[in-house]
Scaffold this motif. Sequence first.
Motif, short mmCIF file in Angstrom:
data_model
loop_
_atom_site.label_atom_id
_atom_site.label_comp_id
_atom_site.label_asym_id
_atom_site.label_seq_id
_atom_site.Cartn_x
_atom_site.Cartn_y
_atom_site.Cartn_z
N MET A 1 2.94 -1.35 -14.61
CA MET A 1 4.06 -2.21 -14.20
C MET A 1 4.27 -2.13 -12.68
SD MET A 1 7.96 -2.28 -15.61
CE MET A 1 8.51 -0.78 -14.88
N LEU A 2 4.24 -0.90 -12.15
CA LEU A 2 4.38 -0.76 -10.70
C LEU A 2 3.26 -1.49 -9.97
CD1 LEU A 2 5.48 2.98 -10.40
CD2 LEU A 2 6.86 0.95 -10.01
N GLY A 3 2.06 -1.38 -10.54
CA GLY A 3 0.90 -2.08 -9.96
C GLY A 3 1.10 -3.58 -9.98
N MET A 4 1.67 -4.08 -11.11
CA MET A 4 1.89 -5.53 -11.24
C MET A 4 2.90 -6.04 -10.21
SD MET A 4 1.99 -5.86 -15.35
CE MET A 4 2.44 -7.59 -15.46
N ILE A 5 3.82 -5.16 -9.82
CA ILE A 5 4.80 -5.57 -8.80
C ILE A 5 4.18 -5.43 -7.41
CG2 ILE A 5 7.05 -5.01 -7.77
CD1 ILE A 5 7.83 -3.92 -10.61
N ALA A 6 3.53 -4.28 -7.19
CA ALA A 6 3.07 -3.96 -5.84
C ALA A 6 1.86 -4.78 -5.41
CB ALA A 6 2.76 -2.46 -5.75
N VAL A 7 0.88 -4.92 -6.31
CA VAL A 7 -0.39 -5.56 -5.90
C VAL A 7 -0.19 -7.00 -5.41
CG1 VAL A 7 -2.67 -6.32 -6.72
CG2 VAL A 7 -1.86 -4.02 -7.22
N PRO A 8 0.51 -7.88 -6.14
CA PRO A 8 0.69 -9.25 -5.62
C PRO A 8 1.45 -9.28 -4.30
CG PRO A 8 1.33 -9.12 -7.93
CD PRO A 8 1.12 -7.73 -7.47
N MET A 9 2.46 -8.38 -4.17
CA MET A 9 3.23 -8.36 -2.93
C MET A 9 2.33 -7.99 -1.75
SD MET A 9 6.76 -6.61 -4.23
CE MET A 9 7.49 -6.42 -2.64
N VAL A 10 1.53 -6.95 -1.96
CA VAL A 10 0.64 -6.50 -0.89
C VAL A 10 -0.38 -7.59 -0.56
CG1 VAL A 10 -1.18 -4.82 -0.33
CG2 VAL A 10 0.95 -4.05 -1.40
N VAL B 1 -0.19 -10.88 -0.98
CA VAL B 1 0.43 -12.01 -0.29
C VAL B 1 0.71 -11.63 1.15
CG1 VAL B 1 2.52 -13.42 -0.15
CG2 VAL B 1 1.37 -13.10 -2.35
N PHE B 2 1.26 -10.43 1.33
CA PHE B 2 1.59 -9.97 2.68
C PHE B 2 0.34 -9.92 3.55
CE2 PHE B 2 2.18 -6.55 5.80
CZ PHE B 2 3.30 -7.03 6.44
N LEU B 3 -0.72 -9.30 3.00
CA LEU B 3 -1.95 -9.16 3.77
C LEU B 3 -2.57 -10.51 4.08
CD1 LEU B 3 -3.72 -6.10 2.09
CD2 LEU B 3 -2.65 -6.20 4.34
N SER B 4 -2.59 -11.38 3.06
CA SER B 4 -3.28 -12.65 3.26
C SER B 4 -2.54 -13.59 4.18
CB SER B 4 -3.56 -13.33 1.91
OG SER B 4 -2.33 -13.61 1.29
N VAL B 5 -1.23 -13.62 4.07
CA VAL B 5 -0.47 -14.58 4.86
C VAL B 5 -0.10 -14.02 6.24
CG1 VAL B 5 1.65 -15.95 4.95
CG2 VAL B 5 0.41 -15.68 2.79
N LYS B 6 0.41 -12.79 6.27
CA LYS B 6 0.94 -12.25 7.53
C LYS B 6 -0.12 -11.60 8.41
CE LYS B 6 5.33 -13.20 6.81
NZ LYS B 6 6.02 -14.15 7.67
N LEU B 7 -0.98 -10.84 7.81
CA LEU B 7 -1.90 -10.06 8.63
C LEU B 7 -3.26 -10.73 8.80
CD1 LEU B 7 -1.13 -6.42 7.37
CD2 LEU B 7 -0.36 -7.54 9.46
N ILE B 8 -3.88 -11.05 7.68
CA ILE B 8 -5.25 -11.57 7.78
C ILE B 8 -5.24 -13.06 8.12
CG2 ILE B 8 -7.47 -11.75 6.57
CD1 ILE B 8 -6.51 -9.47 4.77
N ARG B 9 -4.19 -13.73 7.67
CA ARG B 9 -4.07 -15.17 7.89
C ARG B 9 -5.31 -15.90 7.39
NH1 ARG B 9 -0.18 -17.60 10.19
NH2 ARG B 9 1.50 -16.45 11.20
#
Lengths: 218, 286
Positions: free
Chosen positions: A147-156, A158-166
């Motif tokens: 469950m923690l993975g299901m919450i954390a993985v999509p957040m990470v 999205v964050f990585l793809s949109v904010k950092l890696i673009r």
Amino acid sequence: MKGLFLKDFYGLKAYMRQYVILLVFFMIFGISMGNSHYIMWMSLVLGINISFSTFPADEAGGYAYMLSCPVDRRTCVQAKYMIGIAGGALIFVCSVIGEALNRLSTGSVTESWLLEMAVVLGIYFFFTAVLLPVSYRYGVEKARVVMLGMIAVPMVLVFLSVKLIRIPAITELLDLAARTFTQEYMFVFGGGVFFGVSLLLLGGSYLLSVRIFERKEF
Amino acid sequence: MDAAICLKNVTKRYGDFTLDHITMDIPKGCIVGLVGENGAGKTTLLKAILQMVSIQEGEILLDGRPLADLAPQWKEQVGVILAGVEFAGRMNARQFGNCMRSLYRNWRDDQFEKYLKDLQIDAHKDIKDYSKGMKMKLDLAVALSHQAKVLIFDEATSGLDPVVRDDILDILLEFIQDEEHTVLISSHIISDLEKVADYIAFLHEGKLQFFMDKDRLLYHFGVVRCTLEEYKKIPAEYVRGSRKSQFGCEVLICERERFLREYPGYVVDPADIEEIILYHVKGETR
């Protein structure tokens, strides 16, 4: 099946006071912020928690005891999924109360409330669909990690793809979606379709859980 | 005598342990004691009967009908106590009774209330706060309140004080007064089984060593106390186990009567069940 519900109900009753206190707190906090979304999302967290709080007692001997009674394994699984659905109903009821109190106190109506409700219930049923078979197969403690993975993985992600890696493809896709569809249309898509898919997943999850539980030895 | 439960070549494999082709007929109207050391396969056998574990080979019949063909409702007829297995701790005895009423069609509230009273079970306290003996009494009350014909108890008397154990054994003896009733009980406390059991089934490393009428078992085996030289003269067919000490030998022999006829010079003492089992497990064989 009634006996199995009663077992879980008596088990949950011990924590009922804490749940009620938390719900009241969420409502007061949400209303004080003039935000009925808050109670909706917090009831989602509480609903998932309530659904899974009956598992430890079952794993500690409850399953073995049930199977010494005239109950078939499919019924045991059915009872757990019914509890899961009841959790969804609880989220809905709490959210309705939260929205009603918000309307009474602020006089304003929350935009797209029903669609957001569909998203919240979709998330709840999606989590339930994934976590129940995991609980049956690997135990509730491992299900909590998932469950923690299901919450954390999509957040990470999205964050990585949109904010950092673009990643151009994703940002372009989001831009394209924003240009093509209205926000309401996206909500309908996100809410309605996601809710429907989650319900379908829940059905598949039930069949998988029955399969796992029928093979399980105690 | 009709068999209440019939086991035919029941085999279950777990890694390096095998419950190995167990065959026995558990007669109606009897108490059958299942004995064996830890890990011998007693609990596995009882769980196989209750379909909590699947079996790889063999067949189990209840009243002559294969369990595999019966609906789960056959468990209406069975009262079960499995040591260490709890339905739920966060409820009291009355709430437990409410759950059971919904699970068993033949549930009798009056009988349950009677057992709660007779066994002095506090009906308002949470089960998690009960002592081990009190939990066992509650399980016994449940097992006896839905008109079960067969009782399956796994280590039901272990860890209990002599008074509670005696209460439980008295109830079993009362239960068995009905010739259609059957009890299958596993226990490490051999003296309890010696008091109540009609048959003893002994499991060792997954194999059934013997399944015998208790009286015949006690009559069948004997302990010979002799010198090492005398021991060597005893044919191997009689010897089931021996222990050597600086004072001589103690030998568990079978077919005591025949042995005494053939070797009248030996002194053969009766063996109790505990001795019989210890010699089988720990005694040296030839």
